[in-house]
Design a protein around this motif. Sequence first.
Motif, PDB file in Angstrom:
ATOM      1  N   SER A 678     -10.968 -31.038  55.736  1.00 14.92           N
ATOM      2  CA  SER A 678     -12.420 -31.171  55.876  1.00 14.92           C
ATOM      3  C   SER A 678     -13.103 -31.483  54.553  1.00 14.92           C
ATOM      4  O   SER A 678     -14.154 -32.131  54.526  1.00 14.92           O
ATOM      5  N   THR A 679     -12.542 -31.026  53.444  1.00  9.91           N
ATOM      6  CA  THR A 679     -13.185 -31.209  52.135  1.00  9.91           C
ATOM      7  C   THR A 679     -12.482 -32.253  51.283  1.00  9.91           C
ATOM      8  O   THR A 679     -12.747 -32.344  50.091  1.00  9.91           O
ATOM      9  N   ARG A 680     -11.603 -33.040  51.867  1.00  7.96           N
ATOM     10  CA  ARG A 680     -10.803 -33.983  51.087  1.00  7.96           C
ATOM     11  C   ARG A 680     -11.668 -35.017  50.382  1.00  7.96           C
ATOM     12  O   ARG A 680     -11.431 -35.350  49.220  1.00  7.96           O
ATOM     13  N   ASN A 681     -12.670 -35.517  51.062  1.00 15.37           N
ATOM     14  CA  ASN A 681     -13.487 -36.606  50.523  1.00 15.37           C
ATOM     15  C   ASN A 681     -14.849 -36.129  50.022  1.00 15.37           C
ATOM     16  O   ASN A 681     -15.794 -36.910  49.960  1.00 15.37           O
ATOM     17  N   PHE A 682     -14.969 -34.867  49.656  1.00 15.55           N
ATOM     18  CA  PHE A 682     -16.250 -34.333  49.192  1.00 15.55           C
ATOM     19  C   PHE A 682     -16.570 -34.855  47.795  1.00 15.55           C
ATOM     20  O   PHE A 682     -15.695 -34.939  46.930  1.00 15.55           O
ATOM     21  N   SER A 683     -17.831 -35.176  47.600  1.00 18.78           N
ATOM     22  CA  SER A 683     -18.324 -35.546  46.275  1.00 18.78           C
ATOM     23  C   SER A 683     -18.922 -34.310  45.604  1.00 18.78           C
ATOM     24  O   SER A 683     -18.939 -33.214  46.172  1.00 18.78           O
ATOM     25  N   VAL A 684     -19.442 -34.509  44.378  1.00 19.93           N
ATOM     26  CA  VAL A 684     -20.051 -33.385  43.664  1.00 19.93           C
ATOM     27  C   VAL A 684     -21.260 -32.851  44.423  1.00 19.93           C
ATOM     28  O   VAL A 684     -21.484 -31.636  44.519  1.00 19.93           O
ATOM     29  N   SER A 685     -22.054 -33.750  44.994  1.00 20.20           N
ATOM     30  CA  SER A 685     -23.228 -33.319  45.745  1.00 20.20           C
ATOM     31  C   SER A 685     -22.840 -32.552  47.003  1.00 20.20           C
ATOM     32  O   SER A 685     -23.533 -31.621  47.415  1.00 20.20           O
ATOM     33  N   ASP A 686     -21.703 -32.928  47.625  1.00 20.08           N
ATOM     34  CA  ASP A 686     -21.259 -32.197  48.815  1.00 20.08           C
ATOM     35  C   ASP A 686     -20.822 -30.775  48.458  1.00 20.08           C
ATOM     36  O   ASP A 686     -21.087 -29.826  49.203  1.00 20.08           O
ATOM     37  N   TRP A 687     -20.158 -30.626  47.319  1.00 17.12           N
ATOM     38  CA  TRP A 687     -19.704 -29.289  46.925  1.00 17.12           C
ATOM     39  C   TRP A 687     -20.870 -28.370  46.567  1.00 17.12           C
ATOM     40  O   TRP A 687     -20.718 -27.142  46.594  1.00 17.12           O
ATOM     41  N   SER A 688     -22.014 -28.922  46.208  1.00 21.08           N
ATOM     42  CA  SER A 688     -23.165 -28.093  45.847  1.00 21.08           C
ATOM     43  C   SER A 688     -23.994 -27.684  47.055  1.00 21.08           C
ATOM     44  O   SER A 688     -24.984 -26.968  46.910  1.00 21.08           O
ATOM     45  N   LYS A 689     -23.619 -28.118  48.254  1.00 21.66           N
ATOM     46  CA  LYS A 689     -24.358 -27.759  49.460  1.00 21.66           C
ATOM     47  C   LYS A 689     -23.900 -26.400  49.978  1.00 21.66           C
ATOM     48  O   LYS A 689     -22.859 -25.875  49.584  1.00 21.66           O
ATOM     49  N   ASN A 690     -24.695 -25.858  50.892  1.00 18.71           N
ATOM     50  CA  ASN A 690     -24.310 -24.627  51.575  1.00 18.71           C
ATOM     51  C   ASN A 690     -23.344 -24.959  52.709  1.00 18.71           C
ATOM     52  O   ASN A 690     -23.607 -25.853  53.517  1.00 18.71           O
ATOM     53  N   PHE A 691     -22.231 -24.232  52.748  1.00 15.76           N
ATOM     54  CA  PHE A 691     -21.219 -24.480  53.775  1.00 15.76           C
ATOM     55  C   PHE A 691     -21.540 -23.663  55.024  1.00 15.76           C
ATOM     56  O   PHE A 691     -21.840 -22.465  54.944  1.00 15.76           O
ATOM     57  N   GLU A 692     -21.454 -24.330  56.157  1.00 12.48           N
ATOM     58  CA  GLU A 692     -21.575 -23.661  57.453  1.00 12.48           C
ATOM     59  C   GLU A 692     -20.252 -23.867  58.184  1.00 12.48           C
ATOM     60  O   GLU A 692     -19.935 -24.975  58.621  1.00 12.48           O
ATOM     61  N   VAL A 693     -19.462 -22.814  58.268  1.00 12.37           N
ATOM     62  CA  VAL A 693     -18.105 -22.894  58.806  1.00 12.37           C
ATOM     63  C   VAL A 693     -18.139 -22.570  60.294  1.00 12.37           C
ATOM     64  O   VAL A 693     -18.692 -21.542  60.708  1.00 12.37           O
ATOM     65  N   VAL A 694     -17.554 -23.465  61.071  1.00 15.99           N
ATOM     66  CA  VAL A 694     -17.441 -23.278  62.520  1.00 15.99           C
ATOM     67  C   VAL A 694     -15.957 -23.276  62.863  1.00 15.99           C
ATOM     68  O   VAL A 694     -15.245 -24.252  62.590  1.00 15.99           O
ATOM     69  N   PHE A 695     -15.487 -22.168  63.430  1.00 16.04           N
ATOM     70  CA  PHE A 695     -14.097 -22.075  63.852  1.00 16.04           C
ATOM     71  C   PHE A 695     -13.959 -22.675  65.249  1.00 16.04           C
ATOM     72  O   PHE A 695     -14.723 -22.330  66.165  1.00 16.04           O
ATOM     73  N   GLN A 696     -13.010 -23.561  65.377  1.00 19.28           N
ATOM     74  CA  GLN A 696     -12.810 -24.231  66.659  1.00 19.28           C
ATOM     75  C   GLN A 696     -12.377 -23.229  67.729  1.00 19.28           C
ATOM     76  O   GLN A 696     -11.616 -22.295  67.465  1.00 19.28           O
ATOM     77  N   ASP A 697     -12.907 -23.459  68.941  1.00 19.24           N
ATOM     78  CA  ASP A 697     -12.625 -22.617  70.106  1.00 19.24           C
ATOM     79  C   ASP A 697     -13.124 -21.190  69.917  1.00 19.24           C
ATOM     80  O   ASP A 697     -12.616 -20.250  70.540  1.00 19.24           O
ATOM     81  N   GLU A 698     -14.117 -20.991  69.014  1.00 19.57           N
ATOM     82  CA  GLU A 698     -14.703 -19.668  68.821  1.00 19.57           C
ATOM     83  C   GLU A 698     -16.214 -19.805  68.759  1.00 19.57           C
ATOM     84  O   GLU A 698     -16.746 -20.861  68.403  1.00 19.57           O
ATOM     85  N   GLU A 699     -16.895 -18.724  69.099  1.00 17.55           N
ATOM     86  CA  GLU A 699     -18.344 -18.712  69.040  1.00 17.55           C
ATOM     87  C   GLU A 699     -18.796 -18.137  67.698  1.00 17.55           C
ATOM     88  O   GLU A 699     -18.104 -17.333  67.085  1.00 17.55           O
ATOM     89  N   GLY A 700     -20.001 -18.544  67.292  1.00 19.81           N
ATOM     90  CA  GLY A 700     -20.567 -18.026  66.051  1.00 19.81           C
ATOM     91  C   GLY A 700     -20.274 -18.933  64.866  1.00 19.81           C
ATOM     92  O   GLY A 700     -19.384 -19.791  64.901  1.00 19.81           O
ATOM     93  N   LYS A 701     -21.072 -18.729  63.798  1.00 18.61           N
ATOM     94  CA  LYS A 701     -20.949 -19.524  62.584  1.00 18.61           C
ATOM     95  C   LYS A 701     -20.968 -18.595  61.375  1.00 18.61           C
ATOM     96  O   LYS A 701     -21.487 -17.481  61.427  1.00 18.61           O
ATOM     97  N   ILE A 702     -20.411 -19.109  60.300  1.00 22.48           N
ATOM     98  CA  ILE A 702     -20.415 -18.381  59.028  1.00 22.48           C
ATOM     99  C   ILE A 702     -21.035 -19.288  57.981  1.00 22.48           C
ATOM    100  O   ILE A 702     -20.588 -20.423  57.792  1.00 22.48           O
ATOM    101  N   SER A 703     -22.073 -18.811  57.314  1.00 19.73           N
ATOM    102  CA  SER A 703     -22.745 -19.578  56.257  1.00 19.73           C
ATOM    103  C   SER A 703     -22.397 -18.973  54.914  1.00 19.73           C
ATOM    104  O   SER A 703     -22.382 -17.752  54.743  1.00 19.73           O
ATOM    105  N   ARG A 704     -22.138 -19.843  53.971  1.00 22.04           N
ATOM    106  CA  ARG A 704     -21.793 -19.384  52.625  1.00 22.04           C
ATOM    107  C   ARG A 704     -22.419 -20.338  51.619  1.00 22.04           C
ATOM    108  O   ARG A 704     -22.210 -21.537  51.714  1.00 22.04           O
TER     109      ARG A 704
END
Length: 704
Positions: A678-704
């Motif tokens: 998922s992060t293979r092609n991230f640029s510097v601007s992408d790494w400075s964003k807030n990550f919202e992680v969604v686990f497949q086949d699961e409910e709910g989200k995790i923000s970091r």
Amino acid sequence: MDLRFLLTFLFCSVSWIFFWEVRWKKGKESQIEEWIQGHSLSEYKLLFEDVQTLEELSLSILTRLEYVVREKRRWRDIAEAHIQLLRDFAFQEWLCSQSLEHYYHTLKTLGCMTLDDLAQFDSRLQLSLAAWGYYYEDYIKLSTGVKVLQASRGSRDQDYEIQLVHSLAERRLNEKWSIAGAFIFGCTVALCFLIRDLMFYVIGGITVSIIAFVFTIKFLCELAARVVSFLQNEDPGRRGDRSIYDYVRGNYLDPRSCKVSWDWKDPEEVGQTMSFRVQLFYKNGQPFPAHRPVGLRVNITHIELALDIPITQEVLQEPESNVVKVAFTVRKAGRYEVAVKLGGLNVAYSPYYKIFKPGTVDPSKTKIAYHFSTLVLVYGQQHTLQIEPRDEYGNPTSNSTSLIDEVNYSVHVHSLGTVDDDSLEEYYSKSVSSNKQLCQVLLKITLRKKGCFRARISYTDLPLSNGEFDIIVLSENEKNCVEKNVSTTGISIYFEAYLYGTGNYSNYSNSSWQLPASALMAPQRRPSMGDEEDEHDSPVEGQPEKVKKPKKVYCYISPKQLSVKEFYLKIIPWRLFTFRVCPGTKFTYYDPDPVHKYLTLVVDDGIQPPVELSCKDRNIMAATFIRFLHKNIGGSETFQDKVSFFQRELRHIHSKRPRTKTCLKITRHCILDSSLKSTRNFSVSDWSKNFEVVFQDEEGKISR
């Protein structure tokens, strides 16, 4: 005898009057001086020399300054100060006329400064607050006086206030001293001189009465404290079999009666085993046997680091057996808190505070601040190295002799990759000074010879932990060229070079810089990639007659990498080697190659085989690489400096880019692979964003 009594009486009475007269005069003069200085009227001080009291000054100040002060604003300020002083004295005299002078400070704290302010005290709450702590009759007087002031509000003017101030001045003038006081003092002293035994009886009786009163109060307080201590220890397990009679006699362990003695004098160096003794006593001063369970607790804590120190306790078999020896060892310098408690109560003056100073300098722990493995200097310019002396436990030696024994710091510099003599003492100079506030030793070094050198800094002939490093000395033109290369963005800088080969150069890169000059000058070559028939005669005496033909390559340097390329048909590039611009890529400098007479260096990153290159502008190429490396990691190779630089750059990036969200879809059972995908092609601007992680086949989200 009657004449002597009369003369003594007159002398003492006059002395009494003179003493109070002088005391009164000095007090009034200090009041006038303070008021004049507080209102910046010191330049007109001579106009008030004949004024005796501040009350008299308040009545005559305007008439004395009327023809002296010309500035209107200045005159307005003086008039306001005069009115304020006049109203304050009138307020005091009115309270005194009502027998309420003890209300003056209370009313001032409530915001009542003048009679007009007092007349506005129509609230019952304000009157109650003003009368709090006094008798009810005073409250009635105050409330009645406030009503009188409210009724006479229209008839009161400035003349009324001036009349009150006149009355106050006359009253205080008559209160300087009293005839009755002078008479009593004179009679007392005259009688004591007339009947000398009477003087001793009076003085002795007063002294004995005071001493007896003090000791009686002390005894009663001590008795009450012991009874209260007995009543507080109602738990039989804690009190034991002691009765109230034991407490009255002081036959119980009292923490305040115990003593602590120290086996060293402050300050002591760290690293040694320190000890102190706790002497246990009953309340009545008798030794308490230490082998009995007493609940002795000792806590030793470093105040700045909040570090607890382990201790050991030992009961000493002395004649009284009431001494407990406590031993401990500290390794961090600073201020420590030593808390000694018995049954939860502090012993004597506990907690105690002790200071431990750093030990002697240990070269293996002493470091160079902002260290770098290679320094780029300019010919003839001075460079300052900041040395941080440390003891064997890593403590800064702020109070050690290392900051004043600069002669023990030595520098040895020798040349790399040249056929010159190793002795360079005439080409460099050094000076050592100290900065006690920062606990640093400043070593200033100046080199007056261009080239590559190896330096070693020692303390008492032992090298510092990071005291060995390389130095590249450039001329002013070479320095400008390096700065131009580093400041050029978007374009890789290239240098023409010759590739001699690859192989294992670890024995050269790790060779001691104390090797003799002949060993350093001997060129060590590896077989090149060319064919064996392409050989040239070696023009250097003492070297093999045949060497492999070097391959012409181009070295491209960018802020990220060093690439070695060759060109087929002069137009088709082919990348041979790539090295990252990082501290792991090391340069080793050698003497000129035997074919083109260019200076040689070996590039080794510890992963791929070392590469041997000879380049006409070797020093410029190496300095450009080092400058790019300095910019990438913040100018220092120490871990803490890298962390600080990374955090500073991260804050800078976050301040320029908006903190938007980016969604990452992750599979929990293969979390690492899916995260990398998922992060293979991230640029510097992408790494400075807030990550919202969604686990497949699961409910709910995790923000970091």
